[in-house]
Scaffold this motif. Structure first.
Motif, mmCIF file in Angstrom:
data_model
loop_
_atom_site.group_PDB
_atom_site.id
_atom_site.type_symbol
_atom_site.label_atom_id
_atom_site.label_comp_id
_atom_site.label_asym_id
_atom_site.label_seq_id
_atom_site.Cartn_x
_atom_site.Cartn_y
_atom_site.Cartn_z
ATOM 1 N N VAL A 10 49.657 27.406 33.755
ATOM 2 C CA VAL A 10 49.083 26.885 34.999
ATOM 3 C C VAL A 10 48.187 25.704 34.636
ATOM 4 C CG1 VAL A 10 49.162 29.116 36.182
ATOM 5 C CG2 VAL A 10 47.114 28.473 34.911
ATOM 6 N N ASP A 11 47.897 24.866 35.625
ATOM 7 C CA ASP A 11 47.009 23.744 35.351
ATOM 8 C C ASP A 11 45.588 24.266 35.143
ATOM 9 O OD1 ASP A 11 45.410 23.555 37.946
ATOM 10 O OD2 ASP A 11 47.458 23.354 38.703
ATOM 11 N N GLU A 12 44.738 23.426 34.578
ATOM 12 C CA GLU A 12 43.379 23.851 34.218
ATOM 13 C C GLU A 12 42.575 24.292 35.436
ATOM 14 O OE1 GLU A 12 40.372 25.228 32.194
ATOM 15 O OE2 GLU A 12 42.223 24.537 31.224
ATOM 16 N N GLY A 13 42.755 23.632 36.561
ATOM 17 C CA GLY A 13 42.032 24.016 37.775
ATOM 18 C C GLY A 13 42.382 25.422 38.231
ATOM 19 N N THR A 14 43.660 25.762 38.156
ATOM 20 C CA THR A 14 44.107 27.105 38.534
ATOM 21 C C THR A 14 43.565 28.137 37.552
ATOM 22 O OG1 THR A 14 46.101 26.204 39.545
ATOM 23 C CG2 THR A 14 46.135 28.543 38.971
ATOM 24 N N ALA A 15 43.599 27.810 36.272
ATOM 25 C CA ALA A 15 43.069 28.726 35.254
ATOM 26 C C ALA A 15 41.579 28.953 35.462
ATOM 27 C CB ALA A 15 43.333 28.163 33.857
ATOM 28 N N ARG A 16 40.858 27.873 35.737
ATOM 29 C CA ARG A 16 39.412 27.986 35.972
ATOM 30 C C ARG A 16 39.142 28.860 37.202
ATOM 31 N NH1 ARG A 16 38.177 23.185 35.009
ATOM 32 N NH2 ARG A 16 38.831 22.323 37.014
ATOM 33 N N ALA A 17 39.888 28.623 38.273
ATOM 34 C CA ALA A 17 39.709 29.412 39.492
ATOM 35 C C ALA A 17 39.995 30.890 39.230
ATOM 36 C CB ALA A 17 40.618 28.886 40.600
ATOM 37 N N ALA A 18 41.046 31.177 38.469
ATOM 38 C CA ALA A 18 41.383 32.571 38.153
ATOM 39 C C ALA A 18 40.251 33.227 37.359
ATOM 40 C CB ALA A 18 42.692 32.642 37.369
ATOM 41 N N MET A 27 36.231 41.823 36.848
ATOM 42 C CA MET A 27 37.449 42.286 36.178
ATOM 43 C C MET A 27 37.994 41.204 35.269
ATOM 44 S SD MET A 27 40.265 42.037 39.330
ATOM 45 C CE MET A 27 39.505 43.286 40.311
ATOM 46 N N SER A 28 38.911 41.584 34.422
ATOM 47 C CA SER A 28 39.548 40.612 33.532
ATOM 48 C C SER A 28 40.515 39.738 34.326
ATOM 49 C CB SER A 28 40.321 41.341 32.422
ATOM 50 O OG SER A 28 41.447 42.008 32.982
ATOM 51 N N VAL A 29 40.865 38.608 33.750
ATOM 52 C CA VAL A 29 41.854 37.734 34.386
ATOM 53 C C VAL A 29 43.186 38.471 34.488
ATOM 54 C CG1 VAL A 29 43.135 35.563 34.175
ATOM 55 C CG2 VAL A 29 40.698 35.631 33.637
ATOM 56 N N ASN A 30 43.543 39.212 33.460
ATOM 57 C CA ASN A 30 44.791 39.987 33.504
ATOM 58 C C ASN A 30 44.796 40.939 34.703
ATOM 59 O OD1 ASN A 30 45.953 38.879 31.207
ATOM 60 N ND2 ASN A 30 45.051 40.436 29.866
ATOM 61 N N ARG A 31 43.719 41.683 34.862
ATOM 62 C CA ARG A 31 43.628 42.645 35.964
ATOM 63 C C ARG A 31 43.641 41.921 37.318
ATOM 64 N NH1 ARG A 31 41.396 47.833 37.192
ATOM 65 N NH2 ARG A 31 42.172 48.176 39.291
ATOM 66 N N TYR A 32 42.937 40.802 37.397
ATOM 67 C CA TYR A 32 42.891 40.017 38.631
ATOM 68 C C TYR A 32 44.295 39.574 39.043
ATOM 69 C CZ TYR A 32 41.961 36.052 41.710
ATOM 70 O OH TYR A 32 41.965 35.174 42.763
ATOM 71 N N ILE A 33 45.041 39.026 38.117
ATOM 72 C CA ILE A 33 46.394 38.560 38.425
ATOM 73 C C ILE A 33 47.308 39.734 38.751
ATOM 74 C CG2 ILE A 33 48.428 37.414 37.426
ATOM 75 C CD1 ILE A 33 46.383 35.521 36.014
ATOM 76 N N GLU A 34 47.157 40.830 38.041
ATOM 77 C CA GLU A 34 47.945 42.029 38.333
ATOM 78 C C GLU A 34 47.679 42.510 39.760
ATOM 79 O OE1 GLU A 34 48.959 46.274 36.120
ATOM 80 O OE2 GLU A 34 47.146 45.171 35.557
#
Length: 83
Positions: A10-18, A27-34
């Motif tokens: 993903v682009d840096e902006g999306t990664a930062r937002a996540a 929560m972790s980014v993994n858990r958030y995306i899940e």
């Protein structure tokens, strides 16, 4: 449940937002995306029901004024709704 690794670019902006959203939710980014994927896969029906409930709540007084507060009671009185 077994876990599978999934690599996503993903682009840096999306990664930062996540990262920011995950941190805000504790929560972790993994858990958030899940969680996002789980919500998305079951969201269509739930979203419709929630939107319909919000609509009815917003316009409850308009419906009551137009149709009366006891529409179901009047149906029973007239014999409607019997099967």
């Amino acid at each position: 449940m077994a876990k599978t690794q999934l690599n996503v670019r993903v682009d840096e902006g999306t990664a930062r937002a996540a990262r920011e959203r995950a941190l805000a939710r504790g929560m972790s980014v993994n858990r958030y995306i899940e969680e996002l994927v789980r919500q998305d896969t079951g969201e269509a029906g739930r979203t419709f029901v929630e939107a319909a409930a919000d609509f009815m709540k917003s316009y409850e007084s308009v419906f009551a004024e137009e149709f009366g507060a006891d529409v179901e009671g009047r149906r029973r009185h007239r014999g409607e709704g019997r099967h």
